[in-house]
Write an enzyme that holds these catalytic residues in place. Structure first.
Site, PDB file in Angstrom:
ATOM      1  N   SER A 324     -11.773  14.141  50.619  1.00 42.54           N
ATOM      2  CA  SER A 324     -11.668  13.468  51.906  1.00 42.54           C
ATOM      3  C   SER A 324     -12.543  14.120  52.985  1.00 42.54           C
ATOM      4  O   SER A 324     -13.755  14.079  52.896  1.00 42.54           O
ATOM      5  CB  SER A 324     -10.198  13.406  52.333  1.00 42.54           C
ATOM      6  N   ASP A 335     -26.966  15.298  53.062  1.00 42.06           N
ATOM      7  CA  ASP A 335     -27.891  14.202  53.366  1.00 42.06           C
ATOM      8  C   ASP A 335     -28.924  14.593  54.413  1.00 42.06           C
ATOM      9  O   ASP A 335     -30.064  14.131  54.380  1.00 42.06           O
ATOM     10  CB  ASP A 335     -27.112  12.974  53.844  1.00 42.06           C
ATOM     11  N   LYS A 349     -12.249  11.246  47.103  1.00 43.02           N
ATOM     12  CA  LYS A 349     -11.365  10.421  47.941  1.00 43.02           C
ATOM     13  C   LYS A 349     -12.167   9.951  49.152  1.00 43.02           C
ATOM     14  O   LYS A 349     -12.261  10.637  50.162  1.00 43.02           O
ATOM     15  CB  LYS A 349     -10.126  11.190  48.393  1.00 43.02           C
TER      16      LYS A 349
END
Length: 468
Positions: A324, A335, A349
């Site tokens: 999460s 990224d 998740k």
């Protein structure tokens, strides 16, 4: 001939009876509108006018056959169940089943469940100290929380709990299992678990305690290299994270040469805390966005100017217990090429749960959106794949005699820094017999940062993403 156009909504008697249970002022207004349309339609027929009737789309109507099944089951339970059950109890059970069957994270929150949810995000609650979910009818350990009874007893991420004391977990709801795991501090609960690689179930006794979670811990690994461990994302984790970074640089007296952020076995928590932590390390750009069916579930979070580490090389450690919010932080830094992600694939998740109050004491927690990393990757069921995969391992130094060197020769020509070098080697040996030596993944991360430092001795190896 005048053309009268109307839409008729068919309400069978059974449906009308159900609808009246939930009548509101807006529902009354709708009924009045329907009555007016019906009168207009009848008047047109009486006047011999051409009438067009648009029937409702069957695909958008409640399935009457299924509603009949529901009321039939409701009636049978009321009449024939071994014990008398109240209407309230049956309806509440129906709501629980409706939500729990959607996904493992949607649930109905009764008053006590609502309080426990607030406790877990505040950082203090009673229990064992594990983040859990459901898998194939069993309770699965997402991650044990640091310094809690469960972690100290040896519970591991990925364990499947099949019994709580003598009660089988199969058939329980997640809420029922959590209730059994909570209890009076000092009481003992025996967990029977299945673990990958083990042929038989394992029994672990865990002593319940008041769980006080310190979400951020920090220390210096070696001179110049900092370590920050985030155990769980709570409401104030973002500010604690920034304070920890500042504290490490104050302790060192200068900027760090490298930083390790440990998110292993971090089960997640408050979304905003993960966003604040990522924002502290990025100058600009998207951190995470969510996509759902309703407008309020479509959110975008972007970084504000100011990387407080000013490009210091970073390694983020993750594993199968990272879920999460921890995946959001790791994915954003990955990224933006702001950090090297190392370890094993995260839990996956990637869904957003929204707590929707029904009244002052009841609520539902429902999945309303999916998380996406800045590059548009969905975390759900795929997780974050590390840039460098490093599996946990135990290293044992080979017993071997030291090599015979020039310094061992009798009468050797003394080196200029011979004594000083020996002292430095002894100091380094003392430093490395620390946390990094006991943790292979952490040691690998530290070695990577040292390599970056060697290749960039005059700068911090500024990450490409920090300028975006």
């Amino acid at each position: 001939m005048k053309r009268v156009r109307s839409t008729l909504h068919a309400f069978p008697l059974r449906s009308i009876a159900l609808a009246t249970c939930f009548a509101t002022a807006s529902g009354l207004a709708l009924a009045q509108d329907e009555d007016a349309a019906t009168e207009q339609l009848l008047e047109g027929i009486q006047n011999g006018e051409r009438v067009e009737i648009s029937l409702p789309d069957p695909e958008k109507q409640l399935p009457l056959e299924d509603l009949r099944k529901f009321t039939e089951v409701f009636s049978r339970i009321k009449d024939a169940y071994v014990e008398e059950v109240s209407d309230r109890k049956l309806l509440e059970s129906a709501i629980k089943g409706m939500l729990s069957d959607l996904d493992p994270h949607s649930t109905y929150l009764a008053p006590k469940d609502y309080e426990e949810l607030e406790e877990s995000t505040s950082g203090e609650f009673g229990g064992l100290g594990i983040e859990v979910g459901m898998e194939n009818g069993f309770v699965k350990v997402i991650a044990p929380i640091d310094d809690t009874p469960a972690q100290k007893a040896g519970v591991q991420a990925g364990d499947l709990i099949i019994k709580l004391d003598e009660k089988p977990v199969k058939g329980m709801s997640l809420e029922e299992a959590v209730q059994l795991m909570r209890g009076k501090p000092g009481s003992i609960l025996t967990l029977t678990i299945m673990r990958e690689g083990e042929n038989a179930p394992i029994e672990i006794e865990v002593e319940r305690d008041i769980i006080k979670v310190t979400s951020v811990k920090s220390r210096m690994l070696e001179n110049g290299y900092g370590y920050v461990r985030i155990t769980q994302f709570q409401a104030d984790t973002g500010s604690q994270f920034k304070d920890a970074l500042s504290g490490l640089e104050d302790e060192l007296g200068r900027d760090l040469d490298g930083l390790i952020i440990d998110l292993r076995n971090n089960p997640g928590g408050v979304l905003q805390a993960a966003v604040e932590s990522a924002d502290a390390l990025l100058n600009e750009g998207l951190i995470v966005y969510t996509e759902g069916r309703i407008q309020s579930s479509r959110l975008r979070f972007s970084a504000r100017a100011g990387d407080i580490m000013e490009g210091t090389p970073i390694v983020v450690l993750i594993n199968g217990g990272s879920a999460s919010a921890s995946e959001i932080l790791a994915g954003a830094l990955q990224d933006h090429e702001r950090a090297v992600v190392m370890g094993t694939k995260s839990f996956g998740k990637g869904s957003v749960q929204t707590v929707i109050p029904l009244d002052e004491t009841h609520a539902i927690k429902m999945t309303t959106a999916r998380y996406y990393t800045p590059n548009g990757r969905s975390i759900q069921a795929t997780g974050i794949k590390p840039d460098i995969e490093v599996r946990p391992a135990e290293l044992k130094e080979l017993d071997s005699k030291p090599f015979f060197t020039e310094a061992d020769l009798s009468g050797h020509l003394e080196g200029q820094n011979e004594g000083q070098q020996q002292d430095t080697e002894n100091d380094a040996k003392g430093e490395t017999s620390s946390l990094a030596d006991r943790d292979y993944q952490l040691r690998s991360a530290l070695n990577l940062l040292k390599g970056i430092r060697i290749l960039n001795p005059n700068n911090k190896g500024k990450a490409k993403g920090s300028d975006q």
